[in-house]
Design a protein around this motif. Structure first.
Motif, mmCIF file in Angstrom:
data_model
loop_
_atom_site.group_PDB
_atom_site.id
_atom_site.type_symbol
_atom_site.label_atom_id
_atom_site.label_comp_id
_atom_site.label_asym_id
_atom_site.label_seq_id
_atom_site.Cartn_x
_atom_site.Cartn_y
_atom_site.Cartn_z
ATOM 1 N N UNK A 1 0.861 -1.177 0.000
ATOM 2 C CA UNK A 1 0.000 0.000 0.000
ATOM 3 C C UNK A 1 0.898 1.228 0.000
ATOM 4 N N UNK A 2 0.784 2.028 -1.023
ATOM 5 C CA UNK A 2 1.672 3.176 -1.172
ATOM 6 C C UNK A 2 1.566 4.143 0.000
ATOM 7 N N UNK B 1 5.751 4.109 -7.593
ATOM 8 C CA UNK B 1 4.697 3.395 -6.872
ATOM 9 C C UNK B 1 3.812 4.333 -6.061
ATOM 10 N N UNK B 2 4.282 5.556 -5.822
ATOM 11 C CA UNK B 2 3.495 6.519 -5.057
ATOM 12 C C UNK B 2 3.828 6.569 -3.578
ATOM 13 N N UNK B 3 4.827 5.816 -3.150
ATOM 14 C CA UNK B 3 5.221 5.816 -1.740
ATOM 15 C C UNK B 3 6.023 7.058 -1.390
ATOM 16 N N UNK C 1 15.190 6.268 7.490
ATOM 17 C CA UNK C 1 14.889 7.527 6.817
ATOM 18 C C UNK C 1 13.769 7.419 5.794
ATOM 19 N N UNK C 2 13.766 6.359 5.012
ATOM 20 C CA UNK C 2 12.968 6.309 3.793
ATOM 21 C C UNK C 2 11.749 5.402 3.926
ATOM 22 N N UNK C 3 10.539 5.912 3.695
ATOM 23 C CA UNK C 3 9.351 5.048 3.703
ATOM 24 C C UNK C 3 9.450 4.005 2.592
ATOM 25 N N UNK C 4 9.157 2.765 2.934
ATOM 26 C CA UNK C 4 9.240 1.692 1.949
ATOM 27 C C UNK C 4 10.580 0.999 1.901
ATOM 28 N N UNK C 5 11.576 1.502 2.630
ATOM 29 C CA UNK C 5 12.892 0.877 2.701
ATOM 30 C C UNK C 5 12.909 -0.044 3.908
ATOM 31 N N UNK D 1 4.010 0.458 6.272
ATOM 32 C CA UNK D 1 4.114 -0.548 7.328
ATOM 33 C C UNK D 1 2.885 -1.456 7.397
ATOM 34 N N UNK D 2 2.079 -1.461 6.354
ATOM 35 C CA UNK D 2 0.908 -2.332 6.287
ATOM 36 C C UNK D 2 1.326 -3.774 6.608
ATOM 37 N N UNK D 3 0.748 -4.401 7.627
ATOM 38 C CA UNK D 3 1.210 -5.730 8.052
ATOM 39 C C UNK D 3 1.137 -6.802 6.975
ATOM 40 N N UNK D 4 0.181 -6.688 6.056
ATOM 41 C CA UNK D 4 -0.005 -7.728 5.042
ATOM 42 C C UNK D 4 0.814 -7.485 3.776
#
Length: 282
Positions: free
Chosen positions: A53-54, A83-85, A109-113, A58-61
């Motif tokens: 989910x962009x 991806x829009x994150x 620092x980075x969301x999605x990392x 931290x979406x658990x699934x």
């Protein structure tokens, strides 16, 4: 006009390459060649395969994507922007003081990392632990680990590979950038890793080797891995032969390509070549 699955991924890879050039220009140098080379691979991963989910990194699934090669962060930032994150506008801060997009990937620092990569040879070990931990919790998310052919020099990589097969981590997929180049020179001159396919097979993995810049071949390989993915089963690895600087002829022929320094007047030429090549292929 209906856009095919491959066209969707190909267009995503094209935009990602533009993002990479834009970020590279901020510093005037960097790991641009590797990033351009793996854009197709990351486009398939994020535009076609990965569940996420962009707006909720931290979406658990979510499926987990682990970047073992922290210096490839510029490529992952391009994928996260596509991806829009990460906002596209934020890419211009790449490598700058206070930026969430440092030159080497930092999970803090980075969301999605998912992890802080950089000390090569650690990523697959973390991925094995993560996949095993998820299974012990009764969760069935897939774990994808991106690593480089240079990391096949590392003993810890092969310990992790054997551990994954031993624990039958069927939801683990590794992808290896086989660009044949390391900081110290050609991979085959630093430490020969071939025959790579036979080594992974001997370690107990479902092994495929493809042209990492062929979207159709990548989609087929990822589909084959997905069909076999199950909580208890054989882990999968996709060895991807890529070309440094792919999509920009000027950079594909650079002699010193591991860490590129690109002249100020060359960046727009790189973009022009990228656009011409993309439009010519459509």
């Amino acid at each position: 006009m209906t856009t095919t699955r491959a066209e969707k991924v190909r267009d995503a890879a094209y935009r990602m390459r533009h993002h990479i050039l834009d970020m590279g220009e901020v510093q005037g140098q960097g790991y641009v060649g590797q990033a351009l080379g793996v854009a197709d691979l990351l486009a398939v991963t994020y535009a076609d395969q990965l569940r996420f989910r962009a707006d909720d990194p931290h979406w658990p699934d979510r499926d987990r994507f682990l970047l073992s090669t922290g210096h490839y962060a510029i490529a992952l930032y391009a994928a996260l922007a596509e991806a829009g994150t990460v906002p596209v506008s934020e890419l211009e801060t790449y490598g700058s003081d206070g930026s969430r997009l440092p030159m080497s990937g930092m999970a803090s620092y980075t969301p999605g990392m998912e992890i802080s990569g950089g000390s090569l040879g650690h990523g697959l070990t973390v991925a094995v632990g993560m996949a095993l931990g998820l299974r012990l919790k009764g969760r069935h998310q897939r774990v994808f680990n991106f690593l480089s052919d240079g990391e096949l020099d590392e003993g810890s990589t092969w310990e992790a590979a054997m551990g994954a097969a031993h624990h039958q981590l069927g939801l683990l997929t590794a992808m290896v950038d086989m660009n044949a180049l390391q900081a110290d020179g050609p991979t085959k001159g630093v430490l020969g890793i071939e025959p790579a396919e036979e080594k992974w097979e001997a370690a107990g993995w479902f092994t495929q080797r493809v042209d990492g810049n062929d979207i159709d071949a990548l989609l087929a390989a990822f589909d084959a891995a997905a069909e076999r993915a199950r909580p208890v089963g054989q882990p999968s690895v996709i060895l991807c032969d890529t070309r440094i600087g792919r999509g920009v002829p000027l950079l594909e022929t650079r002699e010193k390509a591991h860490f590129m320094r690109i002249d100020e007047d060359e960046w727009q030429l790189c973009r022009d070549q990228l656009t011409e090549g993309h439009e010519g292929a459509r």
